[in-house]
Design an enzyme around this catalytic site. Structure first.
Site, mmCIF file in Angstrom:
data_model
loop_
_atom_site.group_PDB
_atom_site.id
_atom_site.type_symbol
_atom_site.label_atom_id
_atom_site.label_comp_id
_atom_site.label_asym_id
_atom_site.label_seq_id
_atom_site.Cartn_x
_atom_site.Cartn_y
_atom_site.Cartn_z
ATOM 1 N N ASP A 400 23.177 32.350 24.836
ATOM 2 C CA ASP A 400 22.647 30.971 24.856
ATOM 3 C C ASP A 400 21.760 30.766 26.146
ATOM 4 O OD1 ASP A 400 22.234 28.343 23.965
ATOM 5 O OD2 ASP A 400 24.422 27.663 24.082
ATOM 6 N N GLU A 449 19.203 29.991 16.770
ATOM 7 C CA GLU A 449 18.952 28.903 16.932
ATOM 8 C C GLU A 449 17.481 28.702 16.982
ATOM 9 O OE1 GLU A 449 21.185 25.033 18.805
ATOM 10 O OE2 GLU A 449 20.428 26.538 20.204
ATOM 11 N N GLU A 455 23.883 20.009 15.871
ATOM 12 C CA GLU A 455 24.221 19.559 16.981
ATOM 13 C C GLU A 455 23.948 18.123 17.778
ATOM 14 O OE1 GLU A 455 23.670 22.539 20.117
ATOM 15 O OE2 GLU A 455 21.475 22.046 20.350
#
Length: 648
Positions: A400, A449, A455
């Protein structure tokens, strides 16, 4: 690659110093690419005779100041044909992909080659250099000149430091402010025809962005190579200054493909796998260990559990509860997201976590464990951490917060993919740039992503049904997207409010269920709490029967930002997902796409009161035959899903 030399090549000029013009058509003849090589290198594109892209300059500027593509002398040209079948290791859209196109290769005396390809669903080009020494690319030139009144869906960006999670703004290309940047992909519609611009096979080179020059003119722009970087937090490695070039690389190489996916209809965009076709083939010899699946995810639902006799949070009791839920419902994986390690050290477990114990418990329940890591912390100990995870029994990593795609960062993606594969780890990239076909090159990279996903519902109302029916036509065309669907608390437009620790979604329950068919991701999240899924077991049972990889795709109808009806095949079964924006819709559905025969149809649809209680739904069963028709109704922000199984 198998190439067959065609017999004809149109050359309209003969002097080695003056411009030479070439034409290349798609196999069906509808797309025509015109190339001019001489004082400058230009290309233009038409579709059924309509001008989509006017003559546009392309080239590579080297450290010496030489621009490859300017004042070039053509040494030779080849027109070729490609006709092959690709069988992906992991099939996002099709288990067999037809790779069929016509190719024009122009080789210049300077040791520079440009390859153009014309497919039925678009065109692409790339540069190739044949130089012995290292090559420094100061800049790349690509200028797109669209016809007047071209519209676009433009994801405005403020800088190269970005998660590439944007809202697509419908605009006139003529009126986009000068210097306005966009991350890829971007969808343009000149003359009513769709042209989606993106790229494929980025390796040892930065990603391309777009920037407006005003008056409908758009240029490519690339982040320069980082000089000084500053780690502001554990996850934000910010570029403070740059070199005066975009890439320093090998002199003998191919460069990324510039990709233009072309479709007369919005629906046709979703069926293209051109980005995948153009990517480098798999670099892995052994791939049997790569297993897609559904995933119970902890972070979105903030570990909110009910009816348990332990304190829910970052601890083994909580994650064993997730494993139990996953096992009972046939999910292949769980994720341990932020909080499982300490001190920015991806090998240092928190005191409340024992990953090996969780992996062993999961193994006994046939559930794998995936670990979230911040990219920089992972890079610092990549080999050590990956070996440790393999020893523990971990099945994958969710990497991430990269937030960049300069050459240095792009190289991290490939190195992380390679090292992870060496230790039998799946990869899910978050905080990432758009897909570029890397899942073909490194099949263990299952999803990423680079999309404004669910989210955002935790802190904003921007992920709404209109956004949800925009991204399948733009972002998803580039590749799999980890949108993370599955909300079990569903709200109408009037009743929604962001809640960080007890989140809810905009739109109906059926809208969420349909996402599992419409949105492709070989690691597909179930984002809500296991408690909520067990409370809504009927919905959970429907979701968990939807595959995550597919043998075929057909978009039955759709309009960007309004609605979509998408069908996917798994084996002999067909699945249909339909979604609408905030407008209530009744649509006719034609089943002529089905092979001959009769089918049992299990339908998940909006309930009669879904317009005021978004969680209202109903499940029904009926029979359908090939060539039959039905009418579907969707509430505002609604959805519709069906599974069709052949009757013997």
């Amino acid at each position: 690659m198998k190439k067959t030399l065609l017999l004809t090549l149109l050359v309209l000029a003969c002097s080695t110093l003056s411009a030479k013009d070439y034409e290349l058509k798609s196999p069906d003849g509808r797309i025509e690419l015109s190339v001019s090589a001489g004082a400058s290198l230009k290309f233009s594109v038409t579709y059924d005779g309509k001008e989509l892209i006017k003559a546009s300059n392309i080239g590579l500027e080297l450290k010496s100041g030489k621009i490859l593509g300017e004042n070039e002398r053509v040494r030779k040209t080849d027109v070729l044909k490609l006709d092959e079948i690709i069988r992906p290791v992991i099939s996002n859209r099709r288990s067999e992909i037809k790779d069929r196109c016509n190719i024009l290769e122009i080789t210049f005396r300077s040791g520079f080659l440009v390859e153009f390809r014309a497919y039925d669903d678009g065109i692409a080009y790339r540069f190739e250099t044949q130089m012995k020494d290292e090559l420094t690319v100061r800049n790349e030139t690509v200028n797109f000149d669209f016809p007047r009144k071209t519209t676009c869906w433009y994801p405005f960006e403020s800088s190269f430091f970005s998660h590439n999670e944007r809202t697509y703004i419908y605009s006139s290309a003529d009126t986009i402010d000068k210097e306005s940047m966009a991350s890829l992909p971007v969808l343009f519609s000149p003359e009513g025809v769709n042209v989606l611009i993106t790229e494929s096979d980025i390796d040892d080179y930065p990603g391309m962005w777009l920037i407006s020059q005003g008056s409908g003119k758009i240029s490519g722009i690339w982040p320069r190579y980082p000089d000084n970087e500053e780690l502001k937090t554990d996850r934000d490695l910010v570029v403070k200054s740059t070199k005066n070039y975009i890439a320093k690389t090998e002199g003998k190489r191919t460069f990324p493909w510039r990709v233009f996916i072309i479709s007369a209809t919005d629906a046709g965009l979703t069926e293209s796998d051109l980005v995948f076709r153009l990517a480098k083939p798999s670099q892995l010899k052994e791939t049997e260990w790569i297993k897609p699946g559904q995933v119970a995810w902890d972070w979105w639902n903030a570990n909110n559990l009910k009816g348990v006799d332990f304190r829910a949070g970052i601890n083994n009791n909580t994650y064993k509860y997730y494993i139990d839920f996953a096992s009972a419902n046939g999910l292949e994986y769980i994720i341990l997201d932020e909080g499982w390690y300490e001190n920015n050290d991806v090998t240092d477990e928190a005191d409340s976590i024992n990953v090996y114990d969780l992996c062993e418990y999961g193994r006994s329940k046939n559930v794998g464990v995936i670990l979230w890591v911040i990219w920089k912390s992972y890079e610092d100990k990549m080999e050590e951490a990956s070996a440790l995870y393999e020893k523990w029994g971990v099945k994958g990593v969710k990497i991430d917060f990269m937030q960049r795609d300069d050459q240095k960062m792009v190289n991290f993606y490939h190195e992380a993919s390679r090292v992870a594969a060496n230790h039998h780890l799946l990869v899910d990239f978050h905080g990432a740039y758009k897909p570029d076909g890397i899942s073909r090159t490194w099949p263990n990279v299952l999803t990423r992503e680079g999309v404004k996903g669910m989210e955002v519902c935790k802190w904003s109302d921007e992920v709404n049904p209109e956004h949800a029916v925009t991204i399948p036509f733009i972002r998803m065309v580039a590749g799999a997207m980890d949108f993370t669907p599955g909300a079990m608390v569903n709200m109408t437009k009037e009743n929604f409010s962001p809640k960080f620790t007890q989140p809810e979604s905009q739109g109906t329950r059926a809208h969420q269920v349909a996402m599992y068919v419409v949105y492709e991701s070989p690691l597909q999240m179930l984002a809500d709490s296991p408690t909520n899924y067990m409370r809504e077991q009927e919905t959970t049972d429907y979701i968990t029967k939807i595959p995550v990889v597919w043998d075929d795709i057909k978009c039955l109808d759709g309009k960007v930002g309004d609605y979509i009806i998408l069908a996917r095949r798994s084996g002999k079964d067909w699945f249909i997902g339909a979604m609408t924006d905030w407008e209530e819709r009744t649509l006719d559905l034609d089943f002529t796409f089905l092979p001959e025969g009769n089918y049992k149809m299990e339908i998940f649809e909006d309930g009669i009161n879904a317009d005021r209680n978004a969680s209202d739904y109903r499940i029904t069963e009926s029979e359908m035959r090939s060539g039959g028709r039905t009418r579907i109704h969707m509430a505002p922000g609604g959805g519709w899903a069906a599974r069709l199984t052949p009757l013997q």
